[in-house]
Design a protein around this motif. Sequence first.
Motif, PDB file in Angstrom:
ATOM      1  N   GLY A  49       0.851  -1.201   0.000  1.00  0.00           N
ATOM      2  CA  GLY A  49       0.000   0.000   0.000  1.00  0.00           C
ATOM      3  C   GLY A  49       0.880   1.241   0.000  1.00  0.00           C
ATOM      4  N   TRP A  51       2.293   2.957   2.585  1.00  0.00           N
ATOM      5  CA  TRP A  51       3.492   2.791   3.418  1.00  0.00           C
ATOM      6  C   TRP A  51       4.285   1.571   2.986  1.00  0.00           C
ATOM      7  CZ3 TRP A  51       6.955   5.315   5.506  1.00  0.00           C
ATOM      8  CH2 TRP A  51       7.659   4.976   6.645  1.00  0.00           C
ATOM      9  N   GLY A  52       3.569   0.512   2.613  1.00  0.00           N
ATOM     10  CA  GLY A  52       4.241  -0.700   2.151  1.00  0.00           C
ATOM     11  C   GLY A  52       5.166  -0.401   0.986  1.00  0.00           C
ATOM     12  N   TYR A  79      -1.284  -7.505  -3.165  1.00  0.00           N
ATOM     13  CA  TYR A  79      -2.662  -8.004  -3.248  1.00  0.00           C
ATOM     14  C   TYR A  79      -3.130  -7.693  -4.669  1.00  0.00           C
ATOM     15  CZ  TYR A  79      -7.667  -8.354  -2.222  1.00  0.00           C
ATOM     16  OH  TYR A  79      -9.001  -8.694  -2.230  1.00  0.00           O
ATOM     17  N   GLU A  81      -4.782  -6.885  -8.030  1.00  0.00           N
ATOM     18  CA  GLU A  81      -6.020  -6.254  -8.479  1.00  0.00           C
ATOM     19  C   GLU A  81      -5.768  -5.645  -9.854  1.00  0.00           C
ATOM     20  OE1 GLU A  81      -7.001  -2.562  -6.155  1.00  0.00           O
ATOM     21  OE2 GLU A  81      -5.276  -3.210  -4.967  1.00  0.00           O
ATOM     22  N   TYR A 101      -1.259   2.922  -5.270  1.00  0.00           N
ATOM     23  CA  TYR A 101      -1.062   3.243  -3.849  1.00  0.00           C
ATOM     24  C   TYR A 101       0.080   4.224  -3.579  1.00  0.00           C
ATOM     25  CZ  TYR A 101      -4.439  -0.427  -2.998  1.00  0.00           C
ATOM     26  OH  TYR A 101      -5.594  -1.176  -2.996  1.00  0.00           O
ATOM     27  N   VAL A 131       1.052  -4.278   6.120  1.00  0.00           N
ATOM     28  CA  VAL A 131      -0.314  -4.303   5.584  1.00  0.00           C
ATOM     29  C   VAL A 131      -1.255  -3.656   6.601  1.00  0.00           C
ATOM     30  CG1 VAL A 131      -0.049  -6.399   4.183  1.00  0.00           C
ATOM     31  CG2 VAL A 131      -0.686  -6.603   6.589  1.00  0.00           C
ATOM     32  N   PRO A 132      -2.408  -3.152   6.166  1.00  0.00           N
ATOM     33  CA  PRO A 132      -3.392  -2.715   7.169  1.00  0.00           C
ATOM     34  C   PRO A 132      -3.700  -3.894   8.101  1.00  0.00           C
ATOM     35  CG  PRO A 132      -4.017  -1.971   4.974  1.00  0.00           C
ATOM     36  CD  PRO A 132      -2.863  -2.908   4.791  1.00  0.00           C
ATOM     37  N   HIS A 133      -3.770  -3.621   9.404  1.00  0.00           N
ATOM     38  CA  HIS A 133      -3.734  -4.725  10.369  1.00  0.00           C
ATOM     39  C   HIS A 133      -4.900  -5.701  10.232  1.00  0.00           C
ATOM     40  CE1 HIS A 133      -6.493  -2.188  12.653  1.00  0.00           C
ATOM     41  NE2 HIS A 133      -6.795  -3.254  13.336  1.00  0.00           N
ATOM     42  N   PHE A 135      -5.904  -7.201   7.722  1.00  0.00           N
ATOM     43  CA  PHE A 135      -5.599  -8.297   6.788  1.00  0.00           C
ATOM     44  C   PHE A 135      -4.572  -9.275   7.366  1.00  0.00           C
ATOM     45  CE2 PHE A 135      -6.463  -4.645   3.736  1.00  0.00           C
ATOM     46  CZ  PHE A 135      -7.798  -4.980   3.583  1.00  0.00           C
ATOM     47  N   CYS A 156       5.902  -3.109  10.369  1.00  0.00           N
ATOM     48  CA  CYS A 156       5.729  -1.659  10.195  1.00  0.00           C
ATOM     49  C   CYS A 156       4.263  -1.283  10.425  1.00  0.00           C
ATOM     50  CB  CYS A 156       6.127  -1.240   8.783  1.00  0.00           C
ATOM     51  SG  CYS A 156       7.803  -1.671   8.342  1.00  0.00           S
ATOM     52  N   LYS A 158       1.213  -0.143  12.369  1.00  0.00           N
ATOM     53  CA  LYS A 158       1.130   0.671  13.584  1.00  0.00           C
ATOM     54  C   LYS A 158       0.121   0.102  14.548  1.00  0.00           C
ATOM     55  CE  LYS A 158       3.208   4.973  12.931  1.00  0.00           C
ATOM     56  NZ  LYS A 158       3.156   6.317  12.459  1.00  0.00           N
ATOM     57  N   LEU A 190       4.919  10.118   7.506  1.00  0.00           N
ATOM     58  CA  LEU A 190       3.824  10.105   6.545  1.00  0.00           C
ATOM     59  C   LEU A 190       4.390   9.549   5.236  1.00  0.00           C
ATOM     60  CD1 LEU A 190       2.238  13.557   7.446  1.00  0.00           C
ATOM     61  CD2 LEU A 190       1.389  11.288   8.049  1.00  0.00           C
ATOM     62  N   ALA A 191       3.777   8.481   4.752  1.00  0.00           N
ATOM     63  CA  ALA A 191       4.345   7.734   3.620  1.00  0.00           C
ATOM     64  C   ALA A 191       4.684   8.622   2.407  1.00  0.00           C
ATOM     65  CB  ALA A 191       3.400   6.602   3.231  1.00  0.00           C
ATOM     66  N   PRO A 192       3.781   9.515   1.956  1.00  0.00           N
ATOM     67  CA  PRO A 192       4.114  10.288   0.751  1.00  0.00           C
ATOM     68  C   PRO A 192       5.366  11.149   0.939  1.00  0.00           C
ATOM     69  CG  PRO A 192       1.772  10.452   1.252  1.00  0.00           C
ATOM     70  CD  PRO A 192       2.404   9.792   2.433  1.00  0.00           C
TER      71      PRO A 192
END
Length: 393
Positions: A49, A51-52, A79, A81, A101, A131-133, A135, A156, A158, A190-192
Amino acid sequence: MRPLPAIRLSALSRLSSLKSHLSYSPSSSASAPPPPPAMKYRVSIIGSGNWGSAIAKIVSENTAANPGLFDESVRMWVYEELVAGQKLTEIINTKHENVKYLPGIALPTNLVAVPDLLDTVAGADILVFNVPHQFLPRLCGQLKGKIPSTVRAISCIKGVELSPDGITIIAKYISDELGIYCGALSGANLAPEVAQEKFSETTIAYKVPDPADTISQKTMKTLFHRPYFHVNVVEDVAGVSLCGALKNIVALASGFVDGMGWGDNAKAAIIRRGLLEMTKFGREFFPECEAATFTEESCGVADVITSCAGGRNHKLGVALITSKRPIFELEEDLLKGQKAQGVTTAQEVHEFLEKRGMAQDFPLFTAVNDIIFNGLDSYALPQILEKVEKPLE
Ligand SMILES: NC(=O)c1ccc[n+]([C@@H]2O[C@H](COP(=O)([O-])OP(=O)(O)OC[C@H]3O[C@@H](n4cnc5c(N)ncnc54)[C@H](O)[C@@H]3O)[C@@H](O)[C@H]2O)c1
């Protein structure tokens, strides 16, 4: 009250797996001693995603920069798609960009997107979970029993899982599910901004679980540290993980302050009180936590400051005060399907503390819950916080 058990880390040896990664080239000179065996760690990332992908970029830059230490090629589980009719893995592997992403950021060419989870982790020495937790349980279910116990991991992801009965640190969940040691990475990141190589710092919690391990704190630092992304390594996995969750409650409170138009002095007061309660919570329920993790590390004080300046939780806190609408309605409208973690964390922390008769010992956390769910007037915050200031002798 009975403190929750500390994280138990099983002692694991890496020697057997390292044998399979030893490579030896005979020296041309008969008298010269053979060169030391080269150990190249293979790294795989689980998650792609926002952050990933940003972390995958960092890790791939570092494996390429340290070819003696790491296998240059990094596999990243995606994932799968379709994006505009094309598989996302194909797009990443040909355009070297995660157009969905992390758009607009060039990814290193040694980063390989893989749609199959087991193919991604095959032969890996180091796994990076990102991953978002929600999942995570399904992914761990797929990996269970298939990862050698000598593999090491960094989460990673949070935060923590909270229920009235206990707290589960996500790194520990991964350790328990997969039978491997897992550390944690968290910070004001912040990822970006990280992906654009704007300077930031982070904290890695990693405690070498076995003296025979060759994957050291230094190995982990080399894997994640960049000129624009500075890493400090500590051993406090619980502290680093708790910071990532509890700071969201403080961010909501700072949103209330901005919603009331109280300005920077009030916000600084909320940050100070929030940090005190975060530290107290950690020390109370995880006695091995270090206070310095909260007050000196990027995952603590710095992430609190970033989260109190903006972001989902702060935004929602402002909107709650200015609109007086129910929180979940606001979350739906403002965040368009994303979740502000602080709302559930505030509720879960409150239930956890109530069950132990300790809600009054954490007045800011309790007030945030009461403002959101029980109609407490946010203008009462100063009086609530005043009650627990230590009286002068
Ligand atoms: N984004 C940030 O700025 C940031 C910064 C620091 C930490 N984090 C943490 O990083 C973790 C990962 O967040 P992110 O920002 O990379 O996520 P994200 O919200 O950007 O991405 C969602 C990811 O989930 C995947 N996904 C969607 N449906 C799925 C399914 N059914 N099963 C498995 N995967 C599925 C998507 O492919 C995508 O890779 C979170 O724990 C977050 O708290 C995020």
